[in-house]
Design a protein around this motif. Structure first.
Motif, PDB file in Angstrom:
ATOM      1  N   GLY A  20       0.843  -1.182   0.000  1.00  0.00           N
ATOM      2  CA  GLY A  20       0.000   0.000   0.000  1.00  0.00           C
ATOM      3  C   GLY A  20       0.880   1.232   0.000  1.00  0.00           C
ATOM      4  O   GLY A  20       2.098   1.152  -0.203  1.00  0.00           O
ATOM      5  N   LEU A  21       0.290   2.393   0.251  1.00  0.00           N
ATOM      6  CA  LEU A  21       1.057   3.631   0.199  1.00  0.00           C
ATOM      7  C   LEU A  21       2.163   3.661   1.240  1.00  0.00           C
ATOM      8  O   LEU A  21       3.279   4.126   0.963  1.00  0.00           O
ATOM      9  N   ALA A  22       1.896   3.149   2.445  1.00  0.00           N
ATOM     10  CA  ALA A  22       2.923   3.123   3.494  1.00  0.00           C
ATOM     11  C   ALA A  22       4.091   2.229   3.083  1.00  0.00           C
ATOM     12  O   ALA A  22       5.263   2.593   3.225  1.00  0.00           O
ATOM     13  N   GLY A  23       3.790   1.045   2.560  1.00  0.00           N
ATOM     14  CA  GLY A  23       4.841   0.120   2.169  1.00  0.00           C
ATOM     15  C   GLY A  23       5.671   0.627   1.008  1.00  0.00           C
ATOM     16  O   GLY A  23       6.900   0.537   1.026  1.00  0.00           O
ATOM     17  N   SER A  45      -3.079  -9.596  -5.473  1.00  0.00           N
ATOM     18  CA  SER A  45      -2.543  -9.635  -6.838  1.00  0.00           C
ATOM     19  C   SER A  45      -2.142  -8.272  -7.373  1.00  0.00           C
ATOM     20  O   SER A  45      -1.657  -8.169  -8.502  1.00  0.00           O
ATOM     21  N   ARG A  46      -2.327  -7.222  -6.583  1.00  0.00           N
ATOM     22  CA  ARG A  46      -2.013  -5.871  -7.071  1.00  0.00           C
ATOM     23  C   ARG A  46      -1.418  -5.026  -5.946  1.00  0.00           C
ATOM     24  O   ARG A  46      -1.749  -5.225  -4.769  1.00  0.00           O
ATOM     25  N   PRO A  47      -0.590  -4.032  -6.280  1.00  0.00           N
ATOM     26  CA  PRO A  47      -0.143  -3.067  -5.268  1.00  0.00           C
ATOM     27  C   PRO A  47      -1.234  -2.024  -5.039  1.00  0.00           C
ATOM     28  O   PRO A  47      -2.163  -1.897  -5.827  1.00  0.00           O
ATOM     29  N   GLY A  48      -1.106  -1.283  -3.948  1.00  0.00           N
ATOM     30  CA  GLY A  48      -2.043  -0.186  -3.701  1.00  0.00           C
ATOM     31  C   GLY A  48      -2.741  -0.231  -2.364  1.00  0.00           C
ATOM     32  O   GLY A  48      -3.105   0.806  -1.824  1.00  0.00           O
ATOM     33  N   GLY A  49      -2.985  -1.427  -1.835  1.00  0.00           N
ATOM     34  CA  GLY A  49      -3.687  -1.505  -0.559  1.00  0.00           C
ATOM     35  C   GLY A  49      -5.078  -0.905  -0.659  1.00  0.00           C
ATOM     36  O   GLY A  49      -5.889  -1.300  -1.513  1.00  0.00           O
ATOM     37  N   ILE A  51      -5.828   1.900  -1.757  1.00  0.00           N
ATOM     38  CA  ILE A  51      -5.975   2.661  -2.998  1.00  0.00           C
ATOM     39  C   ILE A  51      -6.364   1.651  -4.073  1.00  0.00           C
ATOM     40  O   ILE A  51      -5.632   0.690  -4.314  1.00  0.00           O
ATOM     41  N   SER A  52      -7.515   1.854  -4.691  1.00  0.00           N
ATOM     42  CA  SER A  52      -7.993   0.908  -5.699  1.00  0.00           C
ATOM     43  C   SER A  52      -8.623   1.689  -6.852  1.00  0.00           C
ATOM     44  O   SER A  52      -9.817   1.988  -6.846  1.00  0.00           O
ATOM     45  N   THR A  53      -7.799   2.050  -7.823  1.00  0.00           N
ATOM     46  CA  THR A  53      -8.248   2.804  -8.987  1.00  0.00           C
ATOM     47  C   THR A  53      -8.676   1.826 -10.076  1.00  0.00           C
ATOM     48  O   THR A  53      -7.877   1.006 -10.523  1.00  0.00           O
ATOM     49  N   THR A  54      -9.941   1.923 -10.481  1.00  0.00           N
ATOM     50  CA  THR A  54     -10.483   0.983 -11.465  1.00  0.00           C
ATOM     51  C   THR A  54     -11.100   1.751 -12.640  1.00  0.00           C
ATOM     52  O   THR A  54     -11.280   2.973 -12.575  1.00  0.00           O
ATOM     53  N   ARG A  55     -11.440   1.027 -13.689  1.00  0.00           N
ATOM     54  CA  ARG A  55     -12.105   1.627 -14.859  1.00  0.00           C
ATOM     55  C   ARG A  55     -13.256   0.720 -15.301  1.00  0.00           C
ATOM     56  O   ARG A  55     -13.266   0.201 -16.422  1.00  0.00           O
ATOM     57  N   PRO A  56     -14.257   0.528 -14.453  1.00  0.00           N
ATOM     58  CA  PRO A  56     -15.346  -0.408 -14.771  1.00  0.00           C
ATOM     59  C   PRO A  56     -16.370   0.141 -15.765  1.00  0.00           C
ATOM     60  O   PRO A  56     -17.131  -0.627 -16.353  1.00  0.00           O
ATOM     61  N   PHE A  57     -16.414   1.452 -15.927  1.00  0.00           N
ATOM     62  CA  PHE A  57     -17.441   2.068 -16.776  1.00  0.00           C
ATOM     63  C   PHE A  57     -16.869   2.685 -18.055  1.00  0.00           C
ATOM     64  O   PHE A  57     -17.529   3.478 -18.713  1.00  0.00           O
ATOM     65  N   GLY A  58     -15.633   2.353 -18.391  1.00  0.00           N
ATOM     66  CA  GLY A  58     -15.011   2.957 -19.566  1.00  0.00           C
ATOM     67  C   GLY A  58     -13.609   3.429 -19.255  1.00  0.00           C
ATOM     68  O   GLY A  58     -12.975   2.978 -18.287  1.00  0.00           O
ATOM     69  N   PRO A 228      13.445  -1.353  -8.157  1.00  0.00           N
ATOM     70  CA  PRO A 228      14.133  -2.137  -9.193  1.00  0.00           C
ATOM     71  C   PRO A 228      13.309  -3.382  -9.537  1.00  0.00           C
ATOM     72  O   PRO A 228      12.450  -3.805  -8.758  1.00  0.00           O
ATOM     73  N   PRO A 229      13.566  -3.980 -10.690  1.00  0.00           N
ATOM     74  CA  PRO A 229      12.843  -5.196 -11.083  1.00  0.00           C
ATOM     75  C   PRO A 229      12.952  -6.281 -10.007  1.00  0.00           C
ATOM     76  O   PRO A 229      14.026  -6.520  -9.465  1.00  0.00           O
ATOM     77  N   GLY A 230      11.824  -6.903  -9.722  1.00  0.00           N
ATOM     78  CA  GLY A 230      11.820  -7.989  -8.740  1.00  0.00           C
ATOM     79  C   GLY A 230      11.676  -7.550  -7.303  1.00  0.00           C
ATOM     80  O   GLY A 230      11.521  -8.392  -6.409  1.00  0.00           O
ATOM     81  N   ALA A 231      11.707  -6.237  -7.043  1.00  0.00           N
ATOM     82  CA  ALA A 231      11.599  -5.761  -5.656  1.00  0.00           C
ATOM     83  C   ALA A 231      10.194  -5.959  -5.102  1.00  0.00           C
ATOM     84  O   ALA A 231      10.021  -6.115  -3.894  1.00  0.00           O
ATOM     85  N   LEU A 232       9.190  -5.946  -5.975  1.00  0.00           N
ATOM     86  CA  LEU A 232       7.800  -6.145  -5.543  1.00  0.00           C
ATOM     87  C   LEU A 232       7.336  -7.533  -5.966  1.00  0.00           C
ATOM     88  O   LEU A 232       7.390  -7.888  -7.142  1.00  0.00           O
TER      89      LEU A 232
END
Length: 501
Positions: A20-23, A45-49, A51-58, A228-232
């Motif tokens: 999440g934002l703290a991490g 399966s996703r970063p953000g905690g 915070i969940s920004t989606t695009r369900p309506f377009g 860097p790659p692989g850090a997350l």
């Protein structure tokens, strides 16, 4: 004093639990300071905690979680968004309808379909803001200091001349309390401390700072690009954090006092672990997550601090049915759930489930979505709503809109709601201070690193650190509280190694 670490910052291993934002703020700060072995483990399966920004309506974003940046001065999240051009340039974009942000464009309807006068609603909202400000500014009279936030508000309202001079004043005041529940994140203001409101700090500047087309995800992306790659690593639920280890595995490299075990059997050794898990997750898992068990004062903090649920309900229609000058439709009940009599009557048993929808404050317009409305609901009613099907929730909301407004409200083409309580790695939305709890003491106890270097002589210090909005004394509930706490714990580690040079 504790012995300094036997490794340098470039070789020190740090595991951050939670993306999440703290991490992410913690990991980015460490990497920018030269730490080369920083691993972020995210359970989902996703970063953000939250915070969940989606695009369900377009193509345009819908925020299921964090929506605004609260305050500007001294707010690192606002500064980051401003520096990278992520803030909304649309001056008409607004926040949710709240007693502090009420405008003539907000339509208030009574249960019988009557549209309330702007002047009457404005007077009640103005009084509510004045009364709550006394609590936030630490100006409560002695008689209120041991009471719940709800009790204080009721008694202060009863003392005012407005209580008897405006027919619907008490009902509008109940809406104000219902709306405040979404800020405080409690099931009811009768469960939150009046005195402890003074610890929450509102930063100077606009309270509802809106983000541009990229939403909050664009803020995350700035931090993600520093890794860097692989850090997350996503889909890595942590099942155990063993700390205070004093012997290393045979043939292993430099000794690490902490071992992190994941659900899939993977293990990570670390000199330091930064735990950014939500308070809701810790309430459910802390007793089994740590070996040895967390100290008594930290477990007390986890148990005593409140962690409430706030959800959003999005209704998408084919066409806009509300007037062009309408920014929101607010619901005024004859007997609302934040009326003390109703609250006391429903405090036990399950009758409140039959009227869960009464906790919905109203339905606000949504930026960049001209045919979408967003309803807000909090507390146990929000948790119950999450157990229902989208179709049923949509039908209930349409029934409310039709009965309150009398307008020809069509069926929505899509219904979407957040499920923060049901999320096993979140279990709620954000922190509040219950009655009788000393917020500062508990926030500080939760934030204290392990082992405590003042009492654990000879052990490697700062083995387990804690970040997240619940660990911040003044900025709990906010994204900047999460961000600041993440950088705070990273700086503890940075300072530890700086002493060796």
């Amino acid at each position: 004093m504790s012995s300094p670490p036997a490794v340098s910052s470039s070789s020190a291993k740090v595991v951050v639990i939670g993306a999440g934002l703290a991490g992410l703020a913690s990991a980015a700060t460490l990497i920018q300071a030269g730490f080369e072995h920083v691993q972020v483990l995210e359970a989902t399966s996703r970063p953000g905690g939250r915070i969940s920004t989606t695009r369900p309506f377009g193509p345009d974003v819908i925020e299921l979680g964090a929506n605004w940046i609260h305050g500007q001065e001294g707010n690192p999240v606002f500064s980051l968004a401003e520096r990278h051009g992520l803030l909304s340039q649309d001056s008409t974009t607004r926040g949710m309808c709240h007693p502090d942000s009420f405008t003539p464009r907000d339509y208030f309807f009574r249960e019988d379909g009557t549209l309330l006068s702007h002047a009457g609603v404005e007077r009640v909202c103005g009084l509510f803001s004045k009364i709550t400000s006394r609590a936030f500014d630490n100006k409560l009279e002695e008689r209120f200091r041991s009471k719940s936030f709800g009790q204080y508000l009721d008694e202060a309202f009863a003392d005012s001349s407005l209580a008897s001079s405006f027919e619907d004043a008490a009902k509008v005041f109940e809406w104000c309390k219902r709306s405040e529940c979404t800020d405080v994140a409690c099931s009811s203001l009768y469960e939150a401390s009046a005195l402890e409101q003074k610890e929450y700090t509102c930063l100077e500047g606009n309270f509802y700072n809106c983000l541009g087309p990229g939403g909050y995800r664009a803020v995350l992306d700035v931090l993600l690009k520093t890794l860097p790659p692989g850090a997350l690593l996503c889909d890595r639920p942590v099942t155990c954090i063993r700390w205070g280890l004093e012997t290393q595995s045979k043939g292993a490299g430099p000794f690490c006092p902490v071992k992190v075990l994941c659900e899939d059997g993977e293990e990570f050794e670390a000199d330091h672990v930064v735990v950014t898990s939500s308070l809701g997750f810790l309430k459910e898992r802390a007793s089994a997550l740590f070996e040895p068990t967390l100290p008594e004062d930290k477990m007390r903090a986890i148990e005593s601090l409140g962690f409430g649920t706030v959800d959003k309900i999005f209704l998408r229609f084919d066409e806009r049915f509300w007037p062009e000058d309408c920014a929101g439709i607010q619901l005024i009940w004859e007997e609302g759930p934040e009326d003390k009599t109703i609250y006391c009557k429903q405090s036990e048993g399950g009758a409140w489930r039959e009227s869960w929808y009464k906790k919905i404050c109203g339905f606000d317009v949504v930026a960049r979505h001209p045919t979408v409305l967003c309803g807000w609901i909090s507390g146990r009613e929000a948790q119950h709503m999450e157990t229902l099907q989208e179709q049923e929730v949509g039908q209930v909301c349409v029934r409310l809109l039709r009965s309150f407004t009398g307008w020809p409200v069509p069926e929505p083409t899509q219904v979407l709601f957040s499920t923060w309580w049901s999320s096993p790695y979140v279990k709620g939305s954000y922190t509040f201070i219950p009655c009788g709890v000393k917020g500062v003491r508990e926030h500080q106890a939760l934030a204290a690193p392990l082992p405590n270097s003042t009492v654990c002589t000879g052990k490697k210090p700062l083995q387990v650190l804690f970040a997240g909005e619940a660990t911040h004394v003044n900025f709990y509930t906010t994204t900047h509280g999460a961000f600041v706490s993440g950088t705070r714990e990273a700086q503890r580690i940075i300072d530890l190694y700086a002493k060796q040079n």
